[in-house]
Design a protein around this motif. Structure first.
Motif, short mmCIF file in Angstrom:
data_model
loop_
_atom_site.label_atom_id
_atom_site.label_comp_id
_atom_site.label_asym_id
_atom_site.label_seq_id
_atom_site.Cartn_x
_atom_site.Cartn_y
_atom_site.Cartn_z
N GLY A 33 0.80 -1.23 0.00
CA GLY A 33 0.00 0.00 0.00
C GLY A 33 0.83 1.27 0.00
N VAL A 37 -1.86 3.84 -1.12
CA VAL A 37 -2.51 4.68 -0.09
C VAL A 37 -2.24 6.17 -0.32
CG1 VAL A 37 -2.75 5.11 2.38
CG2 VAL A 37 -2.55 2.77 1.56
N PRO A 38 -1.00 6.58 -0.63
CA PRO A 38 -0.82 7.99 -1.01
C PRO A 38 -1.70 8.40 -2.19
CG PRO A 38 1.31 6.99 -0.63
CD PRO A 38 0.29 5.89 -0.55
N THR A 103 12.80 4.25 1.33
CA THR A 103 13.45 4.37 2.64
C THR A 103 13.22 3.08 3.44
OG1 THR A 103 11.44 5.23 3.68
CG2 THR A 103 12.91 6.84 2.64
N GLU A 105 11.62 2.48 6.16
CA GLU A 105 10.22 2.32 6.59
C GLU A 105 9.35 1.81 5.45
OE1 GLU A 105 11.98 5.00 7.34
OE2 GLU A 105 11.86 5.32 9.50
N ILE A 106 9.56 2.36 4.27
CA ILE A 106 8.74 1.96 3.12
C ILE A 106 9.13 0.56 2.66
CG2 ILE A 106 8.30 2.47 0.67
CD1 ILE A 106 8.20 5.44 1.50
N GLN A 109 7.46 -2.38 4.26
CA GLN A 109 6.03 -2.54 3.97
C GLN A 109 5.80 -2.87 2.49
OE1 GLN A 109 3.99 0.59 5.89
NE2 GLN A 109 2.09 0.36 4.77
N MET A 229 15.34 8.04 -0.68
CA MET A 229 13.91 8.34 -0.71
C MET A 229 13.33 8.58 -2.11
SD MET A 229 11.55 11.11 1.30
CE MET A 229 12.72 11.52 2.54
N ALA B 43 1.27 13.33 4.90
CA ALA B 43 0.15 12.39 4.76
C ALA B 43 0.32 11.41 3.60
CB ALA B 43 -1.19 13.11 4.63
N VAL B 44 1.44 11.48 2.88
CA VAL B 44 1.62 10.58 1.74
C VAL B 44 2.99 9.88 1.74
CG1 VAL B 44 -0.07 11.62 0.18
CG2 VAL B 44 2.23 12.57 0.31
N GLY B 45 3.57 9.70 2.93
CA GLY B 45 4.78 8.88 3.03
C GLY B 45 6.06 9.53 2.56
N GLN B 46 6.11 10.85 2.56
CA GLN B 46 7.31 11.51 2.05
C GLN B 46 8.16 12.19 3.12
OE1 GLN B 46 5.92 14.19 -0.97
NE2 GLN B 46 5.34 12.56 -2.36
N LEU B 60 5.51 3.76 8.48
CA LEU B 60 4.84 5.05 8.31
C LEU B 60 3.34 4.87 8.52
CD1 LEU B 60 6.73 6.35 5.14
CD2 LEU B 60 7.25 6.78 7.54
N ILE B 63 0.60 5.95 5.64
CA ILE B 63 0.33 5.15 4.44
C ILE B 63 -0.01 3.72 4.82
CG2 ILE B 63 1.69 6.58 2.86
CD1 ILE B 63 3.92 4.51 3.07
N THR B 64 -0.40 3.52 6.08
CA THR B 64 -0.81 2.20 6.55
C THR B 64 -2.30 2.25 6.85
OG1 THR B 64 1.36 1.86 7.54
CG2 THR B 64 -0.41 0.44 8.32
N GLY B 140 14.61 8.64 5.40
CA GLY B 140 13.23 8.98 5.03
C GLY B 140 12.62 10.05 5.91
#
Lengths: 346, 167
Positions: A33, A37-38, A103, A105-106, A109, A229, B43-46, B60, B63-64, B140
């Motif tokens: 996601g 999701v973004p 990154t 974190e991403i 997932q 990133m 709000a969009v993982g950046q 994050l 985005i979950t 990040g």
């Protein structure tokens, strides 16, 4: 609270149920996601149902098939690939590409299948709704124009997958699940149209990626604004196998310059038939630059990306030549097919 | 509206929240449960400021989707000190929180919750990280006060303690 459109989430535990779920109107796969999701938050996607596949154990396995080939399930996370005890030693180029994605974190997932299928991006579309409200819809938003390429009749949004060019260079295959299972080369996954960039049918999905039994030598290069990133502005993956001192199965792939990765066939033929001298590598890199046509839809401009293609291809091929020579090349310049067939010294 | 009851553990306490399927974990934490320490930056993982631990892994929350963390354990910056004290009752804060203060790693403070959660997760995995490993782990996370150097120093200072692994 965001104005994200409403949808249902269905969680599956068996991939057999996936085709029929995907057959539902407005259904879309939810894996990590991290891209979807973004896009939902920025109202760039409006599914009515998300099919959560992270509970399907078959999609989360890394296995070796009967013929000794590694098979990575589509829902294996990128950090699972990085942390795998053995995979990295066999396929260092794949691990380099996975490590270049986003990154930590991403990567914890995001999944391999998700990275291959990641939606195309464009700086005229991947913006907040209020930014986009100043523009009429483009092809990707079901409109009838392209801001990046005004004369284009179709969307030229960029494929940002870092793993796609590498898997193409490695000669990997993708298992496409659906009503019937079919295996396709990774290259065949992409249509070339940024609006509908995958060749998957409505009930089809990426089930797994199968790597070749023996990895060719390969080099991956990524150019982006920041060292972490960012999505790629240009990706380059090159690979070759040494056969009696001669490079074979040469693959030169440039990506993130359009909706699909591009094989630089002319340069592959050139390096297959002639010694890998500095001048030939330079020629191959010029061929690469001439073969791709980036539009002004990335972050770093057309000319910069064109120059980067040439520079990255040259750098990658030079590094590949060094790697090949280390494993078996005898002389300064690796010989090509012609030199061997004509009995010339290599 | 697709709605459901979500059960999860936040900072050691079981929670039940009524959510829509489109709700993110960040919205559950901030709007549903009041854990406003976790920030909503992009709000969009950046930007990384919404970072929390899900089952101990830095993730994050913006985005979950909340439905995907049903039954899982979430730790936010509010729970970091408690989490540390369970293992080290003699301390008040996680050593990284103390190091942020000592090194002046906080200016406006907006990135701090994400930076501390990511930094503490790194110290769990690599107790004595070198500078490159710290930069990689915090890659990040944006700090618009541009106080990166102090933040890196704070993580390094904890790693340099040497007396004991920060686990």
């Amino acid at each position: 609270m965001s104005s994200r459109p409403s949808f249902y989430i269905t969680r599956l535990e068996n991939w057999v149920d996936l085709p029929s779920s995907l057959g539902t109107l407005g259904a879309q796969i939810l894996a990590g996601g991290t891209d979807l999701v973004p896009n939902l938050t920025w109202e760039l996607a409006s599914p009515t149902m998300l099919v959560d596949v992270m509970g399907i154990s078959e999609l989360r396995e890394i296995t070796i098939d009967a013929e000794g080939r590694w098979v990575i399930g589509a829902a294996v996370t990128l950090s699972d690939i990085l942390h795998h005890p053995v995979l990295g030693a066999h396929y260092p180029m794949l691990v380099a590409a996975v490590h270049a994605v986003a990154t930590p974190e991403i990567r914890a997932q995001a999944t391999l299948g998700g990275n291959l299928c990641v939606d195309t991006r464009c700086r005229f579309r991947n913006q907040p709704p209020i930014w986009r409200s100043g523009l009429d819809p483009c092809f990707k938003s079901d409109g009838n124009r392209c801001y990046a390429a005004p004369k284009s009749r179709e969307c030229v949004a960029i494929l940002s997958s870092d793993t796609a060019p590498v898997l193409i260079a490695l000669g990997a295959e993708v298992a496409v699940g659906g009503p019937e299972l079919r295996w396709v080369e990774v290259e065949a996954l992409y249509s070339g149209d940024g609006h509908d960039h995958l060749t998957l049918g409505p009930q089809e999905f990426v089930r797994a990626v199968r790597l070749p039994r023996v990895s060719p030598a390969g080099v991956f290069r990524k150019w982006r604004d920041r060292a972490t990133m960012d999505f790629p502005e240009v990706d380059v993956a090159v690979a070759a196998t040494l056969d009696e001192g001669v490079p074979r199965d040469i693959r030169i792939v440039v990506s993130a310059v359009g909706p699909a990765p591009v094989r630089i066939s002319a340069a592959e033929v050139l390096l297959d038939s002639s010694p890998w001298t500095d001048a030939q590598l330079e020629r191959a890199s010029v061929m690469a630059r001439e073969a791709v046509h980036p539009y002004d839809n990335g972050q770093l401009g057309v000319i910069g990306r064109q120059l980067a293609v040439r520079s990255l291809v040259l750098d990658a091929l030079t590094a590949l030549r060094a790697a090949l020579m280390e494993t078996g090349g005898e002389q300064n310049d690796l010989g090509g097919r012609d030199s061997r067939e004509k009995g010339q010294p290599r | 509206m697709a709605g459901t009851l979500l059960q999860l553990t936040v900072n050691g306490h079981p929670q039940t929240v009524w959510i829509q399927d489109k709700t993110t974990l960040l919205e559950v934490l901030r709007d549903g449960l009041g854990f406003t320490g976790t920030k909503n930056g992009c709000a969009v993982g950046q930007c990384g400021t919404c970072t929390v631990w899900i089952d101990g892994v830095s993730r994050l929350s913006c985005i979950t989707l909340a439905r995907t963390v049903e039954g899982r354990t979430v730790t936010t910056v509010e729970g970091l000190a408690d989490w540390w004290r369970e293992r080290h009752p003699e301390d008040v804060y996680h050593p990284l929180q103390s190091a942020f203060v000592a090194e002046g790693a906080v200016q406006c403070g907006f990135c701090t919750p994400g930076m501390t959660m990511a930094g503490a997760a790194l110290l769990q995995e690599i107790p004595h990280p070198d500078r490159e490993e710290i930069r990689e782990a915090l890659g990040g996370h944006l700090c618009r006060c541009t106080g990166y150097e102090q933040i890196i120093r704070a993580v390094a200072a904890v790693g340099d303690r040497g007396k004991e692994d920060v686990r």
